[in-house]
Design a protein around this motif. Structure first.
Motif, PDB file in Angstrom:
ATOM      1  N   GLY A  35      -5.913  -6.060   4.333  1.00 20.24           N
ATOM      2  CA  GLY A  35      -5.282  -5.348   5.429  1.00 20.24           C
ATOM      3  C   GLY A  35      -4.038  -4.583   5.030  1.00 20.24           C
ATOM      4  N   ALA A  36      -3.657  -4.669   3.745  1.00 20.61           N
ATOM      5  CA  ALA A  36      -2.477  -3.934   3.282  1.00 20.61           C
ATOM      6  C   ALA A  36      -2.767  -2.431   3.284  1.00 20.61           C
ATOM      7  CB  ALA A  36      -2.084  -4.396   1.874  1.00 20.61           C
ATOM      8  N   VAL A  37      -1.804  -1.645   3.718  1.00 17.34           N
ATOM      9  CA  VAL A  37      -1.955  -0.192   3.780  1.00 17.34           C
ATOM     10  C   VAL A  37      -1.519   0.418   2.460  1.00 17.34           C
ATOM     11  CG1 VAL A  37      -1.229   1.919   4.951  1.00 17.34           C
ATOM     12  CG2 VAL A  37      -1.549  -0.192   6.251  1.00 17.34           C
ATOM     13  N   ARG A  38      -2.312   1.325   1.926  1.00 18.69           N
ATOM     14  CA  ARG A  38      -2.011   2.000   0.664  1.00 18.69           C
ATOM     15  C   ARG A  38      -1.696   3.463   0.959  1.00 18.69           C
ATOM     16  NH1 ARG A  38      -3.635  -0.741  -3.978  1.00 18.69           N
ATOM     17  NH2 ARG A  38      -4.703  -2.717  -3.561  1.00 18.69           N
ATOM     18  N   ILE A  39      -0.498   3.870   0.645  1.00 16.29           N
ATOM     19  CA  ILE A  39      -0.045   5.237   0.902  1.00 16.29           C
ATOM     20  C   ILE A  39       0.145   5.938  -0.429  1.00 16.29           C
ATOM     21  CG2 ILE A  39       1.760   6.669   1.946  1.00 16.29           C
ATOM     22  CD1 ILE A  39       2.377   4.299   3.799  1.00 16.29           C
ATOM     23  N   PRO A  40      -0.586   7.022  -0.699  1.00 20.81           N
ATOM     24  CA  PRO A  40      -0.478   7.687  -2.004  1.00 20.81           C
ATOM     25  C   PRO A  40       0.887   8.327  -2.201  1.00 20.81           C
ATOM     26  CG  PRO A  40      -1.810   8.991  -0.481  1.00 20.81           C
ATOM     27  CD  PRO A  40      -1.557   7.686   0.199  1.00 20.81           C
ATOM     28  N   LEU A  41       1.378   8.257  -3.437  1.00 21.68           N
ATOM     29  CA  LEU A  41       2.616   8.939  -3.809  1.00 21.68           C
ATOM     30  C   LEU A  41       2.272  10.380  -4.156  1.00 21.68           C
ATOM     31  CD1 LEU A  41       4.348   6.244  -6.061  1.00 21.68           C
ATOM     32  CD2 LEU A  41       5.122   7.047  -3.837  1.00 21.68           C
ATOM     33  N   ARG A  42       2.820  11.319  -3.382  1.00 17.64           N
ATOM     34  CA  ARG A  42       2.521  12.725  -3.598  1.00 17.64           C
ATOM     35  C   ARG A  42       3.795  13.552  -3.474  1.00 17.64           C
ATOM     36  NH1 ARG A  42      -2.816  13.463   0.287  1.00 17.64           N
ATOM     37  NH2 ARG A  42      -4.319  12.346  -1.019  1.00 17.64           N
ATOM     38  N   GLY A  43       3.735  14.738  -4.026  1.00 21.98           N
ATOM     39  CA  GLY A  43       4.787  15.717  -3.839  1.00 21.98           C
ATOM     40  C   GLY A  43       6.149  15.206  -4.266  1.00 21.98           C
ATOM     41  N   ILE A  44       7.147  15.473  -3.439  1.00 20.77           N
ATOM     42  CA  ILE A  44       8.519  15.112  -3.766  1.00 20.77           C
ATOM     43  C   ILE A  44       8.679  13.603  -3.906  1.00 20.77           C
ATOM     44  CG2 ILE A  44      10.857  15.052  -2.795  1.00 20.77           C
ATOM     45  CD1 ILE A  44      10.457  17.841  -1.803  1.00 20.77           C
ATOM     46  N   THR A  45       7.948  12.832  -3.081  1.00 23.47           N
ATOM     47  CA  THR A  45       8.037  11.374  -3.169  1.00 23.47           C
ATOM     48  C   THR A  45       7.594  10.879  -4.534  1.00 23.47           C
ATOM     49  OG1 THR A  45       7.606  11.211  -0.792  1.00 23.47           O
ATOM     50  CG2 THR A  45       7.322   9.210  -2.099  1.00 23.47           C
ATOM     51  N   ALA A  46       6.506  11.448  -5.046  1.00 26.04           N
ATOM     52  CA  ALA A  46       6.011  11.054  -6.365  1.00 26.04           C
ATOM     53  C   ALA A  46       6.991  11.463  -7.459  1.00 26.04           C
ATOM     54  CB  ALA A  46       4.647  11.677  -6.621  1.00 26.04           C
ATOM     55  N   ALA A  47       7.543  12.681  -7.346  1.00 24.76           N
ATOM     56  CA  ALA A  47       8.497  13.146  -8.354  1.00 24.76           C
ATOM     57  C   ALA A  47       9.741  12.271  -8.392  1.00 24.76           C
ATOM     58  CB  ALA A  47       8.871  14.601  -8.078  1.00 24.76           C
ATOM     59  N   MET A  48      10.234  11.886  -7.208  1.00 26.63           N
ATOM     60  CA  MET A  48      11.417  11.034  -7.157  1.00 26.63           C
ATOM     61  C   MET A  48      11.113   9.650  -7.723  1.00 26.63           C
ATOM     62  SD  MET A  48      14.586  10.962  -6.477  1.00 26.63           S
ATOM     63  CE  MET A  48      14.693  12.539  -5.591  1.00 26.63           C
ATOM     64  N   ALA A  49       9.936   9.111  -7.429  1.00 26.70           N
ATOM     65  CA  ALA A  49       9.566   7.800  -7.958  1.00 26.70           C
ATOM     66  C   ALA A  49       9.499   7.828  -9.480  1.00 26.70           C
ATOM     67  CB  ALA A  49       8.218   7.365  -7.374  1.00 26.70           C
TER      68      ALA A  49
END
Length: 520
Positions: free
Chosen positions: A295-309
């Protein structure tokens, strides 16, 4: 007379800065539209910014590749354009008057490629001045007429069915949304952009008979994204904005009603209360968001969020950082800011001027480490980054040559960049090249923090909230406005003595702003 058109595919251009893909935020044209050279055809989000992509061809759009929200790799097709004809009597001729099948491009296309360094693949706000100026040009829409036989084959379906046969464009609804896209309001710095029809995820609209859907009355990319994340079909919503425009509040209400959840309009966060199944069959989770059996939600890292990570992870891996902090009495600083008069200069701009003065005294902190050459590189110019929280996540706009600017000039530039960040109008150049970062986390109501250095910089100054506290002043206990300053530095670049000297000078300027007169 037969009409021949030379169909060309426009590929997602090289975005520079090491970027390899971009996510489609919003289509600005539809199949059947006429486009001019340099006209923006799609708005995409990269790991650096949200930008518009101009088309190097002139003609009629015959296909769109990729759905809104879909990530497209560099070099893959975006749209196909028939460049040999037009909607009127010029069909069968190019814009230069040559036969439609002639391989030569129009003079406008040649000028475009010359300005772009020969590629013709430049993002609006990222490359040549020609592409930037053309972004606000009027967009022309072609209405293809449906043959009588095709109409009879479709029966008597009205204009609101949202579909059109091959070679025809579904007309706009007569109500709810204006047909003249050039007259639509400015949203996020984009003028005249239409709310292009959504395409189901994973499906690309091409000229092989794909049906086209009627436009959705949405002009905000944020609203579209929230709807996607919550599994909502925008076509099923009724907008409360002018002319039926769908607003963020409409998406929040629809998600709350459908999922039995309480949703905050500010953050978009939700708390399950009823567990009502959503369209994908999972209770309390929006359709399209990945989940595992637990039931855990998986949210892909994309765009600015991915770059910052990636940047923060690299900073932790490579930089041996250390943090020191100090409390400072900011009462006199606040008084000095008030004494500056109108227009009011932001406190962040005043602190930026203090930071620049401190870097002038400790230039070893305006540096980076070349790990391959095993060298510390001290930089001559201060390009000051400052952290800004936006609806698209954390970004760090950059004030170029901050060491040459006055407090008032810093205020104007930081205000401009902050407005661009909130509207999603920052260019890649606005987000790269910083040499030192100022982080004001006090806006979140917290006192202290241990900032992660913005790789590849050598240090970051953090500022907490300013709050009244009992403080020893002039030999007496008094209520004073106190702020906590924290300083994280790369221990390869300097030792604790330099870091302490930098932070102490900043604290002294906060407590006695007249010290800044020495650096002016």
């Amino acid at each position: 007379m037969s009409t021949h058109r030379d169909e060309r595919e426009f590929l997602l251009p090289d975005l520079g800065e090491g970027l390899t893909e971009a996510e489609i935020v919003r289509w600005l044209v539809e199949v059947g539209d006429e486009v001019a050279v340099d006209q923006a055809v799609v708005e995409v989000e990269t790991a650096k910014a949200q930008v518009e992509v101009p088309c190097p061809f002139e003609g009629v759009v015959t296909a769109r590749h990729g759905a809104e929200g879909e990530a497209r790799p560099v070099g893959t097709p975006l749209i196909a354009v028939a460049v040999g004809g037009s909607a009127g009597g010029a069909a069968g001729r190019s814009s230069t008057g040559k036969p439609a099948g002639a391989p030569a491009s129009s003079p406008a296309e040649d000028r475009y490629r010359e300005a772009a360094g020969g590629s013709g693949n430049v993002l609006v706000g990222y490359g040549t001045g020609a592409s930037k100026s053309a972004a606000s040009g009027a967009r022309r829409r072609r209405r293809a007429l449906t043959a009588a036989g095709s109409a009879a084959g479709r029966g008597t379906t009205g204009p609101l069915d949202g579909h059109a046969p091959h070679g025809a464009v579904a007309p706009n609804p007569p109500t709810a949304f204006p047909a003249d896209r050039a007259a639509r309001p400015v949203v996020g710095g984009v003028t005249g952009a239409s709310a292009a029809a959504s395409i189901p995820s994973g499906a690309a609209a091409d000229h092989e008979g794909t049906a086209h859907r009627a436009p959705v009355p949405v002009i905000s990319p944020l609203v579209r994204r929230l709807a996607r994340e919550r599994g909502l079909d925008l076509r099923a919503l009724h907008g409360s904005g002018p002319g039926g425009l769908i607003l963020r509040a409409d998406v929040d209400r629809a998600a709350a009603v459908r999922g039995g959840r309480t949703i905050t309009a500010d953050s978009g966060d939700s708390a399950d209360s009823g567990g009502v199944p959503t369209t994908d069959g999972r209770a309390g989770q929006p359709a399209g968001v990945g989940a595992d059996p637990t039931g855990a939600v998986r949210i892909p890292l994309r765009g600015i969020t991915a770059a910052m990570a990636d940047k923060l992870s690299r900073s932790r891996r490579e930089i041996p950082d250390a943090t020191c902090w100090v409390d400072a009495d900011a009462t006199e600083l606040l008084a000095a800011r008030r004494a500056m008069g109108e227009p009011t200069v932001s406190l962040l701009a005043v602190l930026a001027r203090v930071t620049v003065a401190a870097l002038a005294r400790h230039p070893e902190l305006n540096a980076t480490v070349d790990t391959d050459a095993r060298e510390i590189v001290r930089l001559p110019a201060v390009h000051l980054g400052f952290a800004a929280q936006t609806p698209r996540g954390l970004v760090v706009p950059v004030v170029r040559d901050a060491h040459t600017l006055s407090t008032e000039q810093l205020h104007r530039e930081m205000s401009r960049l902050t407005a661009c960040a909130r509207d999603g109008r920052l260019t890649p150049a606005d987000l790269t090249g910083s040499t030192f970062t100022l982080n004001n986390y006090g806006v979140f109501g917290v006192d202290g923090s241990t900032p992660i250095i913005n790789h590849p910089e050598a240090a970051m100054l953090g500022v907490g909230r300013i709050v009244e506290k009992p403080w020893a002043h002039a030999g007496q206990l008094a209520l004073r406005h106190v702020v906590q300053l924290s300083f994280t530095f790369d221990h390869r670049v300097c030792d604790g003595g330099v870091a302490g000297g930098f932070l102490r000078y900043v604290a002294d300027c906060v407590e006695r702003p007249t010290l800044l007169l020495r650096s002016l």
